[in-house]
Design an enzyme around this catalytic site. Structure first.
Site, PDB file in Angstrom:
ATOM      1  N   HIS A 279      10.717 -22.454 -54.694  1.00 49.70           N
ATOM      2  CA  HIS A 279      11.484 -21.271 -54.224  1.00 49.70           C
ATOM      3  C   HIS A 279      10.663 -19.812 -54.332  1.00 49.70           C
ATOM      4  O   HIS A 279       9.738 -19.820 -55.102  1.00 49.70           O
ATOM      5  CB  HIS A 279      12.616 -21.136 -55.120  1.00 49.70           C
ATOM      6  CG  HIS A 279      12.731 -21.647 -56.470  1.00 49.70           C
ATOM      7  ND1 HIS A 279      13.307 -22.754 -56.868  1.00 49.70           N
ATOM      8  CD2 HIS A 279      12.135 -21.000 -57.603  1.00 49.70           C
ATOM      9  CE1 HIS A 279      12.947 -22.829 -58.270  1.00 49.70           C
ATOM     10  NE2 HIS A 279      12.354 -21.666 -58.700  1.00 49.70           N
TER      11      HIS A 279
ATOM     12  N   CYS B 197       8.879  -6.265 -57.220  1.00 46.21           N
ATOM     13  CA  CYS B 197       8.473  -6.571 -56.022  1.00 46.21           C
ATOM     14  C   CYS B 197       9.489  -6.327 -54.784  1.00 46.21           C
ATOM     15  O   CYS B 197       9.408  -5.837 -53.950  1.00 46.21           O
ATOM     16  CB  CYS B 197       7.862  -8.143 -55.919  1.00 46.21           C
ATOM     17  SG  CYS B 197       9.056  -9.365 -55.952  1.00 46.21           S
TER      18      CYS B 197
ATOM     19  N   HIS C 275       2.080  -4.768 -52.025  1.00 48.28           N
ATOM     20  CA  HIS C 275       3.271  -5.507 -52.862  1.00 48.28           C
ATOM     21  C   HIS C 275       3.047  -4.701 -54.128  1.00 48.28           C
ATOM     22  O   HIS C 275       2.117  -3.875 -54.534  1.00 48.28           O
ATOM     23  CB  HIS C 275       3.143  -6.950 -53.136  1.00 48.28           C
ATOM     24  CG  HIS C 275       1.685  -7.228 -53.781  1.00 48.28           C
ATOM     25  ND1 HIS C 275       1.672  -8.292 -54.896  1.00 48.28           N
ATOM     26  CD2 HIS C 275       0.333  -6.868 -53.689  1.00 48.28           C
ATOM     27  CE1 HIS C 275       0.227  -8.391 -55.200  1.00 48.28           C
ATOM     28  NE2 HIS C 275      -0.201  -7.552 -54.395  1.00 48.28           N
TER      29      HIS C 275
END
Length: 210
Positions: A162, A111, A181
């Site tokens: 996170h 990614c 993406h």
């Protein structure tokens, strides 16, 4: 039906969310198989973790930011590149396979490898790992997101707040924000996805770097 996201004991909790307006592509049956962290070496240095924050998911699928929890931003020198040019180039990479740890289009991308390659193509320096994008850019509401903005997500465990995945906003279709993406899920490569219910649960922030 919308839901209020609540911050309790360091964990983000949410009720039922209908993430897309009528015509959007998301629904509760959408599932992906992204790695827990979709970026090479994302958790190599735990000191880089920044505290995440609660947001409010609106009925129309946008997300209201709680700015009290926004970390200080880190600037990116975009070198006067037009966001539309960056988005247009990113679209030329559709279908490139997902390969963990790679920034090479002849091999594939993870990614953040995809993000790195797209920005580096224009001479723009950005972090290599998705988690390092946590403080990058200016926080914007999803309702105000525009092409070229970055959209950051957790890994597949959305309780781990996170950053573990990311993409580039390319526009809207049927009222739903679309982002490009590189995913290790069903598409197994570079694809365009709506901000559906699945990704709303994993949403961290939209960052404006242009």
């Amino acid at each position: 039906m919308g839901a209020l996201w609540k911050w309790m004991g360091g964990i983000l909790l949410a009720g039922s969310v209908s993430a897309c307006s009528p015509g959007g592509a998301g629904n509760g049956s959408v599932r992906d198989t992204l790695l827990v962290s979709d970026s090479a070496a994302a958790f190599a240095d735990s000191t880089r973790l920044a505290p995440m924050h609660p947001d409010t998911a609106r009925p129309d699928g946008t997300v209201q930011r709680d700015t009290a929890f926004i970390a200080p931003s880190a600037a990116v020198d975009t070198r006067n590149v037009a966001p539309a040019d960056l988005v247009a180039f990113s679209r030329t990479l559709l279908g490139t396979p997902y390969v963990y740890g790679s920034t090479n289009p002849k091999v594939g991308f993870d990614c953040s490898g995809f993000i790195t390659y797209v920005f580096n193509h224009f001479g723009i320096s950005v972090p290599r790992s998705s988690i390092d994008f946590t403080p990058v850019g200016r926080d914007v509401d999803t309702a105000d997101a525009r092409p070229g903005d970055l959209i950051l997500f957790t890994g597949t465990n959305h309780l781990e707040r996170h950053v573990g995945h990311m993409g580039i906003v390319v526009g809207r279709e049927g009222g739903a924000m679309q982002f490009i993406h590189s995913t290790s899920g069903k598409a197994m490569g570079v694809t365009i996805t709506p901000l559906n219910e699945y990704y709303v649960r994993r949403f961290v922030r939209v960052a404006r770097v242009f």
